[in-house]
Design a protein around this motif. Structure first.
Motif, PDB file in Angstrom:
ATOM      1  N   TYR A  85       1.737   3.676  17.242  1.00 51.89           N
ATOM      2  CA  TYR A  85       0.794   3.548  16.126  1.00 51.89           C
ATOM      3  C   TYR A  85       0.062   4.861  15.873  1.00 51.89           C
ATOM      4  O   TYR A  85      -0.197   5.230  14.730  1.00 51.89           O
ATOM      5  N   LEU A 105       2.280   7.141  13.959  1.00 55.04           N
ATOM      6  CA  LEU A 105       2.343   6.682  12.570  1.00 55.04           C
ATOM      7  C   LEU A 105       1.109   7.141  11.798  1.00 55.04           C
ATOM      8  O   LEU A 105       1.220   7.669  10.681  1.00 55.04           O
ATOM      9  N   ILE A 106      -0.055   6.987  12.386  1.00 57.15           N
ATOM     10  CA  ILE A 106      -1.296   7.384  11.724  1.00 57.15           C
ATOM     11  C   ILE A 106      -1.324   8.892  11.501  1.00 57.15           C
ATOM     12  O   ILE A 106      -1.651   9.370  10.414  1.00 57.15           O
ATOM     13  N   MET A 110       1.051   9.930   8.666  1.00 53.87           N
ATOM     14  CA  MET A 110       0.669   9.527   7.310  1.00 53.87           C
ATOM     15  C   MET A 110      -0.723   9.993   6.905  1.00 53.87           C
ATOM     16  O   MET A 110      -0.995  10.149   5.720  1.00 53.87           O
ATOM     17  N   PRO A 133      -3.851   8.536   6.669  1.00 58.36           N
ATOM     18  CA  PRO A 133      -4.409   7.689   5.603  1.00 58.36           C
ATOM     19  C   PRO A 133      -5.852   8.071   5.262  1.00 58.36           C
ATOM     20  O   PRO A 133      -6.653   8.369   6.136  1.00 58.36           O
ATOM     21  N   GLU A 152      -5.260   2.048   2.919  1.00 57.87           N
ATOM     22  CA  GLU A 152      -4.027   2.716   3.353  1.00 57.87           C
ATOM     23  C   GLU A 152      -3.715   2.384   4.815  1.00 57.87           C
ATOM     24  O   GLU A 152      -2.559   2.213   5.177  1.00 57.87           O
ATOM     25  N   LEU A 155      -0.367   0.513   6.252  1.00 57.94           N
ATOM     26  CA  LEU A 155       0.432   1.043   7.362  1.00 57.94           C
ATOM     27  C   LEU A 155       0.717  -0.020   8.419  1.00 57.94           C
ATOM     28  O   LEU A 155       1.798  -0.068   8.993  1.00 57.94           O
TER      29      LEU A 155
END
Length: 109
Positions: A66, A69-70, A73, A75, A80, A84
């Motif tokens: 995670y 991923l953060i 991206m 956000p 957002e 996700l």
């Protein structure tokens, strides 16, 4: 070719890996395309990336996957972050979502 290991990496780490491979030998076509793409979208320096990952790891519910991923991206808003994690099997509390956005915005500057 056999797969030896599999890790989740964010865009900054992927760019770093391809930069190292580029020094060793010429990249194949797909790697060149990926490297060009990562050059355009990688938003953090490796030092900032380490800092943001360290801060995000303090949020107990966030697994390394995670966090990658953060960081990939980055956000801007709580919406957002919700998007996700919409398909993930985790339930983030509003406070955690707000904390993620605050951390990301601090490092985007």
């Amino acid at each position: 070719m056999d797969i030896i290991a599999e890790d989740d990496v964010n865009t900054t780490e992927a760019k770093k890996i391809l930069d190292e491979r580029k020094k060793e030998r010429d990249l194949v076509y797909e790697q060149k395309i990926c490297h060009d793409y990562l050059e355009k979208i990688a938003k953090l320096t490796p030092a900032k990336m380490e800092d943001v990952m360290e801060e995000l790891s303090k949020i107990a519910i966030l697994k390394p996957r995670y966090i990658s991923l953060i960081v990939s991206m980055m956000p801007d808003t709580e919406e957002e972050v919700d998007v996700l994690f919409s398909k993930e099997r985790t339930n983030l509390k509003k406070e955690e979502v707000k904390q993620i956005v605050e951390i990301v915005n601090k490092y985007k500057k």
